[in-house]
Design a protein around this motif. Structure first.
Motif, PDB file in Angstrom:
ATOM      1  N   VAL A 180     -13.123  -7.789  31.247  1.00  0.00           N
ATOM      2  CA  VAL A 180     -13.573  -9.016  31.897  1.00  0.00           C
ATOM      3  C   VAL A 180     -15.016  -8.857  32.366  1.00  0.00           C
ATOM      4  N   GLY A 181     -15.886  -9.739  31.886  1.00  0.00           N
ATOM      5  CA  GLY A 181     -17.220  -9.921  32.442  1.00  0.00           C
ATOM      6  C   GLY A 181     -17.204 -11.274  33.130  1.00  0.00           C
ATOM      7  N   GLN A 206     -12.218  -4.708  34.898  1.00  0.00           N
ATOM      8  CA  GLN A 206     -13.637  -4.873  35.169  1.00  0.00           C
ATOM      9  C   GLN A 206     -14.153  -3.611  35.860  1.00  0.00           C
ATOM     10  N   SER A 207     -15.451  -3.409  35.803  1.00  0.00           N
ATOM     11  CA  SER A 207     -16.050  -2.279  36.502  1.00  0.00           C
ATOM     12  C   SER A 207     -16.066  -2.533  38.005  1.00  0.00           C
ATOM     13  N   TYR A 214     -13.112 -10.017  39.512  1.00  0.00           N
ATOM     14  CA  TYR A 214     -11.914  -9.420  40.126  1.00  0.00           C
ATOM     15  C   TYR A 214     -11.689  -9.979  41.523  1.00  0.00           C
ATOM     16  N   LEU A 234     -19.926  -6.155  30.963  1.00  0.00           N
ATOM     17  CA  LEU A 234     -19.186  -6.447  32.194  1.00  0.00           C
ATOM     18  C   LEU A 234     -20.116  -6.879  33.316  1.00  0.00           C
ATOM     19  N   ALA A 280     -17.919  -1.793  27.486  1.00  0.00           N
ATOM     20  CA  ALA A 280     -17.020  -2.911  27.797  1.00  0.00           C
ATOM     21  C   ALA A 280     -15.815  -2.898  26.864  1.00  0.00           C
TER      22      ALA A 280
END
Length: 322
Positions: A180-181, A206-207, A214, A234, A280
């Motif tokens: 997810v970005g 996500q990061s 998030y 991301l 990603a």
């Protein structure tokens, strides 16, 4: 009125539109990867797309349906790389002028690809959101169609065709894990998976160094947050409305991983699948490794969203791994 979320029928329409231009991407098994993860893994290789990333599906679906006035005015987009490539690729197919704004430190491999596809590339700002804000301003001034990287129903319906292909091939999956970005890929996965089999669990990843999407999903509100991840796929400081509405209704879980987990997963994916994978695209493996006990023995699909890793990034990853 806010954009309506795509439904399965929209994804089926998108699949019909995209079919003359894109072949289905492979779904492959790697026993050595199963051994690392402790479950049955199925890798959906969107890194094998002509642009090296999943979003090209959405670009073709959207640009093919522009009005004649929009075609004449051209299209604008902002990107760290993959979204810009999809817009440039689709624009080149349908003879539409494309202008892409990228941050000054954008991945040179992706920037070169956009230019080779005929797009005008403007380097602006320190990150994606600065480039995006400027791009929106210039597009309005030119009366051109701005293609948002997330809040586009046709784009989401297009990228959702990846999950449609996945489930046509492997209908008995237990879990699908999606990076997810902005959230278009995860939103598309949710639309298809929940329509085909509501028991399929969809997990976003996500990061933790760029957690806006998030946090928006957890807190049920729009969020702006820091953005320090090295994984440009991301990178976003803000949540996007339409993907978040879809994720709020359908996403089963959402986890964060550290950038070092992304680095390790990228190296593992490159080594064990023998294909180029960008960070990603390796995020789903990082998520699975962090959820190893929970997912043990299940049939899990990893959406490998892209493979546009630059030589400099690859060198840094290898040096980090050593």
């Amino acid at each position: 009125m806010p954009d309506q979320a795509p439904q399965l029928r929209d994804v089926l329409d998108a699949q019909r539109i995209i079919a003359p231009y894109l072949d289905p991407t492979p779904v492959r098994r790697y026993p050595s990867l199963d051994g690392v993860a402790g479950c049955e893994l199925f890798v959906k290789h969107e890194n094998h797309q002509p642009t090296g990333a999943f979003k090209v599906r959405g670009g073709i679906n959207l640009v093919s349906q522009l009005s004649s006035e929009q075609v004449g005015a051209g299209v604008f987009a902002a990107s760290t790389g993959n979204h810009g490539q999809l817009v440039a690729y689709a624009a080149s197919l349908f003879d539409v002028a494309a202008t892409i704004f990228v941050p000054r430190a954008a991945n040179p491999v992706k920037v070169s690809s956009m230019r080779s596809l005929g797009a005008t590339v403007v380097e602006y700002g320190v990150d994606f959101d600065e480039a995006r804000e400027r791009c929106e301003e210039v597009a309005r001034a030119h009366g051109a169609r701005y293609i948002h990287s997330g809040d586009e129903p046709l784009l989401i319906a297009g990228v959702a065709t990846a999950t449609l292909e996945l489930l046509e091939r492997e209908p008995s999956l237990d879990v699908i894990v999606v990076p997810v970005g902005g959230g278009s890929g995860a939103a598309g996965a949710c639309i298809v998976a929940k329509a085909v089999d509501p028991r399929i669990v969809v997990i976003g990843v996500q990061s933790e160094a760029a957690p806006a999407a998030y946090r928006a999903w957890r807190e049920h509100r729009p969020v702006a947050d820091e953005m320090h991840t090295f994984a440009e796929g991301l990178q976003t400081r803000v949540s996007f409305d339409l993907p978040q509405r879809i994720l709020a209704e359908h996403l089963d879980d959402f986890i964060l991983v550290a950038d070092d987990e992304l680095r390790a997963a990228t190296l593992q994916m490159i080594e064990l699948t023998r294909t180029l994978v960008e960070p990603a695209g390796a995020a789903p493996l990082a998520a699975v490794l962090s959820l190893r006990e929970r997912l043990a023995g299940q049939r899990v699909a990893l959406v490998c969203s892209g493979g546009n890793v630059s030589p400099a990034q690859l060198r840094d990853l290898l040096e980090w791994g050593l």
